[in-house]
Design an enzyme around this catalytic site. Sequence first.
Site, PDB file in Angstrom:
ATOM      1  N   ASN A   6     -20.872  48.091  13.777  1.00  0.00           N
ATOM      2  CA  ASN A   6     -19.901  48.453  12.750  1.00  0.00           C
ATOM      3  C   ASN A   6     -18.571  47.750  13.070  1.00  0.00           C
ATOM      4  OD1 ASN A   6     -17.674  49.870  11.535  1.00  0.00           O
ATOM      5  ND2 ASN A   6     -19.101  51.487  10.965  1.00  0.00           N
ATOM      6  N   HIS A   9     -13.337  48.404  12.485  1.00  0.00           N
ATOM      7  CA  HIS A   9     -12.059  48.437  13.205  1.00  0.00           C
ATOM      8  C   HIS A   9     -11.440  47.066  13.412  1.00  0.00           C
ATOM      9  CE1 HIS A   9     -12.123  52.585  13.195  1.00  0.00           C
ATOM     10  NE2 HIS A   9     -12.943  52.799  14.204  1.00  0.00           N
ATOM     11  N   HIS A  42     -18.070  50.140   6.329  1.00  0.00           N
ATOM     12  CA  HIS A  42     -17.875  51.322   5.488  1.00  0.00           C
ATOM     13  C   HIS A  42     -16.761  51.010   4.493  1.00  0.00           C
ATOM     14  CE1 HIS A  42     -17.041  55.979   5.456  1.00  0.00           C
ATOM     15  NE2 HIS A  42     -17.188  55.477   4.249  1.00  0.00           N
ATOM     16  N   ARG A  44     -14.488  52.468   2.264  1.00  0.00           N
ATOM     17  CA  ARG A  44     -13.978  53.805   1.957  1.00  0.00           C
ATOM     18  C   ARG A  44     -13.210  53.793   0.648  1.00  0.00           C
ATOM     19  NH1 ARG A  44     -13.837  57.443   6.585  1.00  0.00           N
ATOM     20  NH2 ARG A  44     -12.712  58.766   5.154  1.00  0.00           N
ATOM     21  N   ARG A  48      -9.013  51.937   3.623  1.00  0.00           N
ATOM     22  CA  ARG A  48      -8.104  51.904   4.771  1.00  0.00           C
ATOM     23  C   ARG A  48      -8.418  50.758   5.734  1.00  0.00           C
ATOM     24  NH1 ARG A  48      -9.831  57.346   7.957  1.00  0.00           N
ATOM     25  NH2 ARG A  48      -9.363  58.253   5.936  1.00  0.00           N
ATOM     26  N   GLU A  69     -21.978  51.267   4.185  1.00  0.00           N
ATOM     27  CA  GLU A  69     -21.767  52.722   4.126  1.00  0.00           C
ATOM     28  C   GLU A  69     -20.853  53.046   2.950  1.00  0.00           C
ATOM     29  OE1 GLU A  69     -20.085  53.978   7.782  1.00  0.00           O
ATOM     30  OE2 GLU A  69     -21.859  53.492   8.943  1.00  0.00           O
ATOM     31  N   THR A 100     -15.636  59.601   9.662  1.00  0.00           N
ATOM     32  CA  THR A 100     -16.636  60.488   9.057  1.00  0.00           C
ATOM     33  C   THR A 100     -16.868  61.675   9.988  1.00  0.00           C
ATOM     34  OG1 THR A 100     -17.648  58.421   8.339  1.00  0.00           O
ATOM     35  CG2 THR A 100     -18.868  60.447   7.892  1.00  0.00           C
ATOM     36  N   GLU A 150     -29.882  58.585   8.846  1.00  0.00           N
ATOM     37  CA  GLU A 150     -29.117  58.231  10.041  1.00  0.00           C
ATOM     38  C   GLU A 150     -28.672  59.547  10.655  1.00  0.00           C
ATOM     39  OE1 GLU A 150     -25.837  55.408   9.797  1.00  0.00           O
ATOM     40  OE2 GLU A 150     -25.011  56.206  11.666  1.00  0.00           O
ATOM     41  N   HIS A 189     -22.674  57.272  15.431  1.00  0.00           N
ATOM     42  CA  HIS A 189     -21.364  57.933  15.434  1.00  0.00           C
ATOM     43  C   HIS A 189     -21.031  58.417  16.837  1.00  0.00           C
ATOM     44  CE1 HIS A 189     -17.728  59.779  14.088  1.00  0.00           C
ATOM     45  NE2 HIS A 189     -17.923  59.195  12.916  1.00  0.00           N
TER      46      HIS A 189
HETATM   47  N1  PXP Z   1     -22.519  55.794  11.378  1.00  0.00           N
HETATM   48  C1  PXP Z   1     -21.723  56.266  10.379  1.00  0.00           C
HETATM   49  C2  PXP Z   1     -22.377  56.878   9.203  1.00  0.00           C
HETATM   50  C3  PXP Z   1     -20.328  56.164  10.457  1.00  0.00           C
HETATM   51  O1  PXP Z   1     -19.573  56.642   9.461  1.00  0.00           O
HETATM   52  C4  PXP Z   1     -19.754  55.543  11.588  1.00  0.00           C
HETATM   53  C5  PXP Z   1     -18.276  55.393  11.674  1.00  0.00           C
HETATM   54  O2  PXP Z   1     -17.817  54.632  10.631  1.00  0.00           O
HETATM   55  C6  PXP Z   1     -20.616  55.042  12.582  1.00  0.00           C
HETATM   56  C7  PXP Z   1     -21.995  55.211  12.465  1.00  0.00           C
HETATM   57  C8  PXP Z   1     -20.088  54.352  13.787  1.00  0.00           C
HETATM   58  O3  PXP Z   1     -19.404  55.256  14.570  1.00  0.00           O
HETATM   59  P1  PXP Z   1     -18.572  54.758  15.821  1.00  0.00           P
HETATM   60  O4  PXP Z   1     -17.477  53.863  15.286  1.00  0.00           O
HETATM   61  O5  PXP Z   1     -18.068  56.004  16.422  1.00  0.00           O
HETATM   62  O6  PXP Z   1     -19.504  53.979  16.702  1.00  0.00           O
END
Ligand code: PXP
Length: 253
Positions: A6, A9, A42, A44, A48, A69, A100, A150, A189
């Site tokens: 992901n 960031h 994601h 959003r 953001r 996402e 999330t 997931e 997550h």
């Molecule tokens: N899975 C989902 C559904 C999420 O919303 C996120 C965060 O955007 C992640 C996985 C990844 O989480 P992390 O950034 O904590 O690894």
Amino acid sequence: MRLYVNIDHVATIREARRTDEPDPVRAAVLVELAGADGITVHLREDRRHIQNRDVTLLHETLRTGMNLELAARDDMIALACELRPLQVTLVPERREEITTEGGLSLSEGSDSLMRAVSRLREAGIRSALFVDPDEVMIQGATDLGADAVELHTGEYANASLGDRDRELQRILEAACLGREAGLSVHAGHGLTFENVLPVASIREIEELNIGHSIVSRAVFVGLERAVREMADLIRTARDRVPTPGKWLPPIGY
Ligand code: PXP
């Protein structure tokens, strides 16, 4: 087990200055070169971090798959159907949350989820539902006709060491139920270099989504190395049995 990275960031840093660097598309190319199986972003409602343009450019550039996402809103689903990424993971979204916070509630708002899953299917897009590791949620996802779940690993990640085994057990049981129901099982997550091994050793889970910890490590060691280290770590988990209480954090993380 597939590793989807992901890269939200990377865009978070860019949006801190509303400028054009660092570029998530460049990041995605490096992540792919480092051996990740796919890229997760994601989009959003409040935009953001990831912007519509990022999603379009990523879709055109990626050599692996995109896991997009989204909240199950009609406008978001329309956007996904137009773009047709490999996979859409439907997530709950609240404007005021930092990230999330929990899995989807499959009892409330199931109509919009059902509509979303069927529109995605018609567009040839795989659908995953982000849910808590719970039998009722697995049944709900099956009833809604999703391709995958997931499993939300946030509770596991936030648990004290004493409670971690119980949370791991919940993930293990939900993963087994998901597979028995014919769903593909993903997880994510809050997974980090320190806590990923026990989850990665659950054979029923075929995909992990990891963002924050990889991007954080990349600040110090570079993105390619951070992704490679996580991919290696996940690979070492293959031979391990996910026995609660019988695992050790990897040395050096
Ligand atoms: N899975 C989902 C559904 C999420 O919303 C996120 C965060 O955007 C992640 C996985 C990844 O989480 P992390 O950034 O904590 O690894």
